[in-house]
Design a protein around this motif. Sequence first.
Motif, mmCIF file in Angstrom:
data_model
loop_
_atom_site.group_PDB
_atom_site.id
_atom_site.type_symbol
_atom_site.label_atom_id
_atom_site.label_comp_id
_atom_site.label_asym_id
_atom_site.label_seq_id
_atom_site.Cartn_x
_atom_site.Cartn_y
_atom_site.Cartn_z
ATOM 1 N N GLU A 143 8.236 -5.555 -1.321
ATOM 2 C CA GLU A 143 6.956 -5.132 -1.931
ATOM 3 C C GLU A 143 5.971 -6.256 -2.453
ATOM 4 N N GLU A 144 4.886 -6.277 -1.863
ATOM 5 C CA GLU A 144 3.840 -7.390 -1.921
ATOM 6 C C GLU A 144 3.205 -7.128 -3.351
ATOM 7 N N LYS A 145 3.119 -8.059 -4.138
ATOM 8 C CA LYS A 145 2.383 -8.067 -5.473
ATOM 9 C C LYS A 145 1.312 -9.204 -5.444
ATOM 10 N N ARG A 146 0.649 -9.342 -6.641
ATOM 11 C CA ARG A 146 -0.592 -10.136 -6.532
ATOM 12 C C ARG A 146 -0.056 -11.725 -6.209
ATOM 13 N N LYS A 147 0.875 -12.343 -6.934
ATOM 14 C CA LYS A 147 1.158 -13.465 -6.852
ATOM 15 C C LYS A 147 2.427 -13.600 -6.443
ATOM 16 N N SER A 148 3.269 -12.629 -6.147
ATOM 17 C CA SER A 148 4.718 -12.668 -5.678
ATOM 18 C C SER A 148 4.976 -11.551 -4.626
ATOM 19 N N ASN A 149 6.298 -11.695 -4.038
ATOM 20 C CA ASN A 149 6.918 -10.607 -3.589
ATOM 21 C C ASN A 149 7.897 -10.093 -4.103
ATOM 22 N N HIS A 150 8.343 -8.734 -4.073
ATOM 23 C CA HIS A 150 9.554 -8.264 -4.680
ATOM 24 C C HIS A 150 10.451 -7.816 -3.535
ATOM 25 N N TRP A 151 11.579 -8.545 -3.651
ATOM 26 C CA TRP A 151 12.600 -8.247 -2.283
ATOM 27 C C TRP A 151 13.605 -7.334 -2.919
ATOM 28 N N PHE A 152 13.844 -6.184 -1.951
ATOM 29 C CA PHE A 152 14.910 -5.229 -2.316
ATOM 30 C C PHE A 152 16.197 -5.504 -1.279
ATOM 31 N N PHE A 153 17.252 -5.420 -1.831
ATOM 32 C CA PHE A 153 18.414 -5.498 -0.912
ATOM 33 C C PHE A 153 19.357 -4.166 -1.092
ATOM 34 N N LYS A 177 5.147 -15.614 -2.489
ATOM 35 C CA LYS A 177 4.632 -14.906 -1.615
ATOM 36 C C LYS A 177 5.053 -15.746 -0.338
ATOM 37 N N ASP A 178 5.390 -16.982 -0.166
ATOM 38 C CA ASP A 178 5.547 -17.573 1.067
ATOM 39 C C ASP A 178 6.898 -18.051 1.507
ATOM 40 N N TRP A 179 7.815 -17.379 0.182
ATOM 41 C CA TRP A 179 9.263 -17.775 0.534
ATOM 42 C C TRP A 179 9.904 -16.479 1.230
ATOM 43 N N VAL A 180 11.193 -16.732 1.692
ATOM 44 C CA VAL A 180 12.080 -15.823 2.393
ATOM 45 C C VAL A 180 13.282 -15.826 1.247
ATOM 46 N N ARG A 183 30.859 -4.632 -5.476
ATOM 47 C CA ARG A 183 29.681 -4.471 -4.829
ATOM 48 C C ARG A 183 28.366 -4.956 -5.413
ATOM 49 N N TYR A 184 27.272 -5.584 -4.877
ATOM 50 C CA TYR A 184 26.229 -6.091 -5.319
ATOM 51 C C TYR A 184 24.837 -5.364 -4.737
ATOM 52 N N THR A 185 24.141 -5.032 -5.773
ATOM 53 C CA THR A 185 22.822 -4.382 -5.396
ATOM 54 C C THR A 185 21.830 -5.482 -5.960
ATOM 55 N N LEU A 186 21.005 -5.941 -5.245
ATOM 56 C CA LEU A 186 19.992 -6.862 -5.549
ATOM 57 C C LEU A 186 18.632 -6.936 -5.243
ATOM 58 N N ASP A 187 17.843 -7.452 -6.402
ATOM 59 C CA ASP A 187 16.245 -7.197 -6.218
ATOM 60 C C ASP A 187 15.884 -8.634 -6.727
ATOM 61 N N VAL A 188 14.823 -9.305 -6.010
ATOM 62 C CA VAL A 188 14.370 -10.539 -6.519
ATOM 63 C C VAL A 188 12.904 -10.609 -6.298
ATOM 64 N N LYS A 189 12.019 -11.223 -7.385
ATOM 65 C CA LYS A 189 10.645 -11.370 -7.381
ATOM 66 C C LYS A 189 10.761 -12.934 -7.063
#
Length: 897
Positions: free
Chosen positions: A221-231, A207-210, A198-204
């Motif tokens: 979660e929106e950061k200043r220069k990036s977004n932090h995605w949690f799966f 900001k304009d990326w999916v 099983r895989y638990t993933l988070d990715v920085k």
Amino acid sequence: MNKYINLTDVPLKYKVVISILFGILLSSCEQRPTEQEIISPTQPNISSIRITAPGLSESYADLRHQQIAEVDYRLSINLDSQTKNFSGIVHADINFRKILEQPLTIDFSGGAVDSIQVDGRSVPFEYNNYFISIDYQNLPEKSHTITVNYQHPYSNNGSGLHRFKDPKDEKVYLYTDFEPYDANRLFPHFDQPNLKARYTLDVKAPKDWVVVSAEREERVEEKRKSNHWFFPQTKKFSSYIFSLHAGPYHIWEDKAGDIPLRLMARQSLANYVKTEDWFTFTKQSFEFFQPYFEIDYPFKKYDQILAPDFNAGAMENVGAVTFNDSYISRGKKTQAQRMRLANVIAHELAHQWFGNLVTMNWWDDLWLNESFATYMANLALAENSEFTTTWENYYLGAKQWAYHTDQRPTTHAIQLPVNNTDEAFANFDGITYGKGGSVLKQLPYYLGKEEFRKGVSNYLKALSYDNSTLNDFINHLGKAADKDLDTWQQQWLYQAGLNTIEASFQCDDDQINHLVIQQTEPEEYPVLREQRTQLGIYQMKAGSMKRVATLPVLYSGARTEVKEAVGLPCPEGLYPNEEDWAYVKVNLDEVTIKNMAKHINDIEEPFARLMFWQSLFDSTYDAKLSLDEYISFIVNNGADERNINIIRLNARYIEFTYDFLTQIPLSTKRRNELTQTVESFVWGQLLEAAEGSDQQKVWFGVFTNIAHSTPALSHARDLLIGEFAIKGLELDPDMRWKLIKLQNRYLFSDYEQAITRELAKDNSDRSKLNALSAEVIRPQSENKSKWVDNLISNRDKFKLSEIRKITESLFAPEQIELFNIHGQPIFDSLAQVNEDESQELLTAYAYALPLMCSRENVNEITKSLKEKPQLKPILVKALKNHRYSGERCINIGKRLL
């Protein structure tokens, strides 16, 4: 994965070597130790239990499977659009089967390891660029969490985590492609199919990326220069079908029942995507598979991502399938192209059950994974789509690929040992896809359709989220049909080679009174098989060759007397594999040959005509019918054909024969006569095809591959610049590049300026690749010398998609003399290229050798094989198959002379 290549869609110089690309080695290739400096050697060498070499052996995978009972991964990754590397942290939560007594190795190719902790405590380790080793003394318990901080470069060869910068708008896109052994280029882990996790993933990410993976994100979660995605944590599956895709993709959404669907493409191609086709074909596949398998789609969502520079047709990542974005056409698709798209969509969706839900234990069962998806995709299209000629297309494509591969000296059994992941990579070929799919196709005739379906369903239910072997599958089929399949399994899965059948008959009072099917085997593979086929009986009635009777027959052994045929109408034509039930080569009886020569256009059944036309070419390829007789037959009969599949088949083989004519030793006068006959016929067909029809596009494609005379090249130039038009033929950008490449191939008119003008209109990556191809193909001695040198000495300056364009355009068939002058360095560099770790590069390099129809060239190949015994599977396969194609060409030439 869909690595299937439609034979009608590839350049003709490669049709003679098409099975090279996806070959499988007949003998094992031992991994050899390399002189590799150990990184961070903090204690005595603890990796001696595993050879320091790329890839993974089956024997070591077995050992590791005995060590590890269960593992789950928590993965954090930092992505950046500007840098060459990405970084990550992986936590592997491991339960061991027992206290370790050997070192533990963790697969990780080509990266850098910053630190390793066990249960939060830093431990010594070794890293040799292929895998990490941890001494068992640092893993004293049965459960541990191993944490690895690491970095890795983005890939430019389509494997691992690939980075693509679109020249059109400079946007950056990332995607992963892992099968069979590249998931460890994304993160360190145990990269073998029978260690599901099983895989638990988070990715920085920017900001304009999916960001896309097996699950939909639970929050961003929106950061200043990036977004932090949690799966959220995924279900359990093998790492080669895990995925991570990211970038400013354009997204379309829909639903298949309650299953969320998304389709994604890069922004510069979004306007060309025919979303209605994509979603329609996807939903139709869902509608067929769920009731057929009696199991609902096993995952939560289904994304389809169109990826640039993709190496294969598609890849079945759990819930996030990737497709080669060449499936996006910048013009109107033909019906055959639409069917091919529908087929690959169905193929990858079938994998979600057969491959993803239930996964092979090791790569020796890869064939079953791919064969099943091949068969099921065609079955889904045949029973639940608009495409009524699905099985004709299967016969035209995958089946011929299989037949072609199975007659080569490098053929092999469907099921055979795979000693390591290099051999697994080499296992994507016409046997794995075409023959395996054809063998599965015959099983419903042999077992019964419902019995086969029930066996498949029971297999999937019993082994959901688990690993399986061939015996698991066969046992469920046999139980459902109450039939012992041991003999069938031995004949079809463990024995190589293609059998041939021929029917002979006698008649009395216009009725059959005796009919026999005779079966022969190739000398190298003396096995006679049992299977069910269907006889098709034809007679001339009212000016048409009508099918007047069909008869299912189970044949076996060398001779099968068909008593049920007695009393049926006496054939004027008899086809012993009507509607392509069986996997077998067909020899026609003398009566049928005589009547088909007169009445091939009078046969009412299009599928039957298709198979008779194929038999005609088979006779030519086997050097039984001379090439000039074959050309004459096509010219005299092919012009009246209106069925698009038969036109596609004849078009394919016209190109094939043209390539042979450029090299077979002939007088200049005779060669010019034959090549001009072919060119004139093709041009005539292009002009006469219905306006805007698929036939028109087919003949346009052939014309751009065989045009060579000054008048023909003038027509091509005038089409390109708009001074001549063929009504209904709309030139899309890719068609325009075919005309430009043709000009450059013959240095005709302002060929250099044609490239410059087109790039000014269209600076897309496709155009740049096409421009590269057009430059490489120029028949100038200094040009060939330059590009041979680039291929050998400057490969690192080109990405893999560019290398492919270089090799596929380097020597056109008529440029054999230029190859004889400049090609020797390609042979000489084989040992050097062999050291490259990229199997994809080795595959591309095989393209650099052209069709060779001389004894001198064939002998050069034999010399290379003898002098370079350590070549890897892909290169060995390539050389052997090039030699075979050359010998075939020589034999065809003797028949013509």
